[in-house]
Design a protein around this motif. Structure first.
Motif, PDB file in Angstrom:
ATOM      1  N   SER A 111       1.093  -1.389  -0.052  1.00 52.83           N
ATOM      2  CA  SER A 111       0.101  -0.018  -0.120  1.00 52.83           C
ATOM      3  C   SER A 111       0.681   1.444   0.036  1.00 52.83           C
ATOM      4  O   SER A 111       1.789   1.299   0.834  1.00 52.83           O
ATOM      5  N   GLN A 169       0.951   5.884  -0.914  1.00 50.14           N
ATOM      6  CA  GLN A 169       0.082   7.189  -1.111  1.00 50.14           C
ATOM      7  C   GLN A 169       1.151   7.734  -2.039  1.00 50.14           C
ATOM      8  O   GLN A 169       2.217   7.998  -2.387  1.00 50.14           O
ATOM      9  N   ASN A 206      -2.546  18.800  -0.929  1.00 51.58           N
ATOM     10  CA  ASN A 206      -1.838  17.506  -1.579  1.00 51.58           C
ATOM     11  C   ASN A 206      -1.146  17.794  -3.037  1.00 51.58           C
ATOM     12  O   ASN A 206      -1.379  17.254  -4.123  1.00 51.58           O
ATOM     13  N   SER A 229      -4.638  12.188  -6.101  1.00 46.96           N
ATOM     14  CA  SER A 229      -3.405  11.815  -6.506  1.00 46.96           C
ATOM     15  C   SER A 229      -3.263  11.318  -8.225  1.00 46.96           C
ATOM     16  O   SER A 229      -4.161  11.170  -8.930  1.00 46.96           O
ATOM     17  N   ALA A 279      -3.493   5.368  -2.669  1.00 45.26           N
ATOM     18  CA  ALA A 279      -3.981   6.473  -2.178  1.00 45.26           C
ATOM     19  C   ALA A 279      -3.558   7.602  -2.912  1.00 45.26           C
ATOM     20  O   ALA A 279      -2.540   7.619  -3.107  1.00 45.26           O
ATOM     21  N   SER A 280      -4.280   8.834  -2.954  1.00 43.77           N
ATOM     22  CA  SER A 280      -5.741   9.110  -2.639  1.00 43.77           C
ATOM     23  C   SER A 280      -6.413   9.145  -4.083  1.00 43.77           C
ATOM     24  O   SER A 280      -6.150  10.239  -4.930  1.00 43.77           O
ATOM     25  N   SER A 285      -9.315   5.351  -1.614  1.00 46.02           N
ATOM     26  CA  SER A 285      -7.986   4.578  -2.339  1.00 46.02           C
ATOM     27  C   SER A 285      -8.654   3.639  -3.742  1.00 46.02           C
ATOM     28  O   SER A 285      -9.748   3.377  -3.607  1.00 46.02           O
ATOM     29  N   ASP A 297       8.851   3.675  -3.816  1.00 47.97           N
ATOM     30  CA  ASP A 297       7.509   3.068  -3.799  1.00 47.97           C
ATOM     31  C   ASP A 297       7.512   1.274  -4.320  1.00 47.97           C
ATOM     32  O   ASP A 297       6.882   0.784  -3.936  1.00 47.97           O
TER      33      ASP A 297
END
Length: 403
Positions: free
Chosen positions: A16, A18, A43, A215, A238-239, A268, A397
């Motif tokens: 998971s 972001q 964001n 996102s 996310a998001s 998500s 990531d």
């Protein structure tokens, strides 16, 4: 990081993360924030492109170098044209000096802008003298880059009479134009799009407003690819919202055919490889989402299936000629690719060469698109840091998902 070696991934992909805010939304909002100081952005994208945009908008220098950032070049050309008393030289990298901007400049000059070419006619660098534009009607071809059109739409509410933008011919990249219009609407700007004319009403002031950036769907594409190439994988991103402004959200539909299910869970995306792939050939028109072409082509290559992608005419004037770059690198890996000025045909192939070094051509999307092939073979990515242009934490990531 000049050369990144990625060993073959032998585990089930699960995790998971972001993802940073959409670069496309952020860059539009950064321009609008200059006109409406009481707009707050949450964001925001942490991409190089968005940071360059912020830096350019805050500078006191009269010369701005935006490097490879094509969106910044186009949006800032329009912005400085209407910034009264500004005297700016807008330049960029060698590649940027060979990316055309004449269509946008011609449109701005029609509205009364004062812009000069400092080197080659039709290309950056530009000298811009900002002034109040009093004209309000302009025509533009509908099949040009949506960034030209969005650049004009973003300055439209500041013009005394607003803007009437008439399209000649079929309009392409509609989702990006709609994104710009919907962001304007969130600020209370009135607009209409009837037949081939967009009309924007002037809006000198807005109420206090906070907009949270969704996102980035383009960035999500690499994890869709990773999921498609990894049996039984599950990835949570996310998001995101189900009713996205971003054209690349079509990924959810395209990757369903490639064996990846998408579930929206609160804010998500949950991606799951359902091991249901029976497709032998994928045929997709990406005229509304060309930025995901590289990802899809590499996914299909990794899956060993044929694909035919069309609507790709804008890829030839990106950070590199992306069609040529894709052909070069896939063929190094053992694939066979046929390209035209607007299509790519990947022939089905079952064997992928090991430990090939992938050139990235100063193009962030080349680096990220090829990374998921590590589910099949060990691979090397040249100039891996180029991902910072849109997704600075990509490798961190990617590692979270695969190690």
């Amino acid at each position: 990081m000049n050369l990144l070696k990625i060993n073959k991934i032998n585990k089930k992909v699960k995790g998971s993360i972001q993802i940073t805010g959409s670069k496309s939304e952020t860059n539009r909002l950064l321009i609008l924030q200059q006109f409406y100081q009481n707009l707050k952005i949450e964001n925001s994208s942490n991409s190089d492109d968005s940071r360059l945009m912020q830096k350019a908008l805050a500078t006191t220098s009269n010369e701005i170098n935006i490097g490879h950032a094509g969106t910044a070049m186009r949006f800032l050309t329009a912005y400085f044209s209407v910034k009264e008393n500004a005297e700016i030289i807008l330049t960029g990298s060698h590649r940027m000096k060979n990316r055309p901007i004449k269509i946008l400049v011609d449109a701005l000059v029609t509205l009364g802008a004062n812009i000069q070419y400092l080197e080659k006619e039709g290309y950056p660098p530009l000298k811009i003298l900002g002034e109040k534009l009093v004209k309000y009607f302009v025509e533009i071809n509908g099949n040009v880059s949506s960034q030209y059109i969005s650049a004009l739409l973003l300055i439209a509410p500041t013009l005394k009479k607003g803007l009437q933008l008439k399209f000649k011919g079929e309009v392409t990249s509609v989702p990006y134009i709609k994104m710009t219009l919907q962001l304007l609407a969130e600020l209370g700007v009135e607009y209409s799009w009837e037949n081939n004319i967009i009309s924007i009403q002037p809006k000198p002031k807005i109420k206090d407003k906070t907009i949270t950036v969704e996102s980035d769907w383009s960035s999500a594409s690499y994890f869709y690819s990773l999921c498609a190439l990894s049996p039984n994988s599950e990835i949570k991103l996310a998001s995101y919202t189900k009713n996205s402004l971003q054209g690349d959200s079509v990924l959810a539909v395209i990757y369903k055919d490639l064996g990846v299910g998408t579930r929206f869970e609160e804010n998500s995306l949950v991606l799951r490889n359902n091991n249901t792939l029976t497709l032998k050939s994928l045929n997709v028109n990406l005229i509304s989402a060309p930025d995901i072409a590289q990802t899809i082509a590499v996914t299909c290559f990794g899956l060993g299936i044929e694909c035919f992608l069309s609507g790709l005419h804008t890829l030839k004037i990106k950070e590199t000629d992306r069609l040529v770059a894709l052909k070069n690198e896939i063929e190094k890996l053992g694939g066979e690719v046929v390209i035209t000025d607007e299509t790519l045909h990947l022939k089905a192939s079952t064997k992928i060469k090991e430990d090939i070094s992938i050139a990235t051509y100063d193009d962030h999307r080349m680096a990220m698109a090829f990374a998921p092939l590590a589910t099949r073979v060990s691979i090397q990515i040249e100039n891996a840091n180029v991902v910072s242009k849109s997704y600075p934490t990509f490798w961190e990531d990617f590692k979270k998902m695969t190690c």
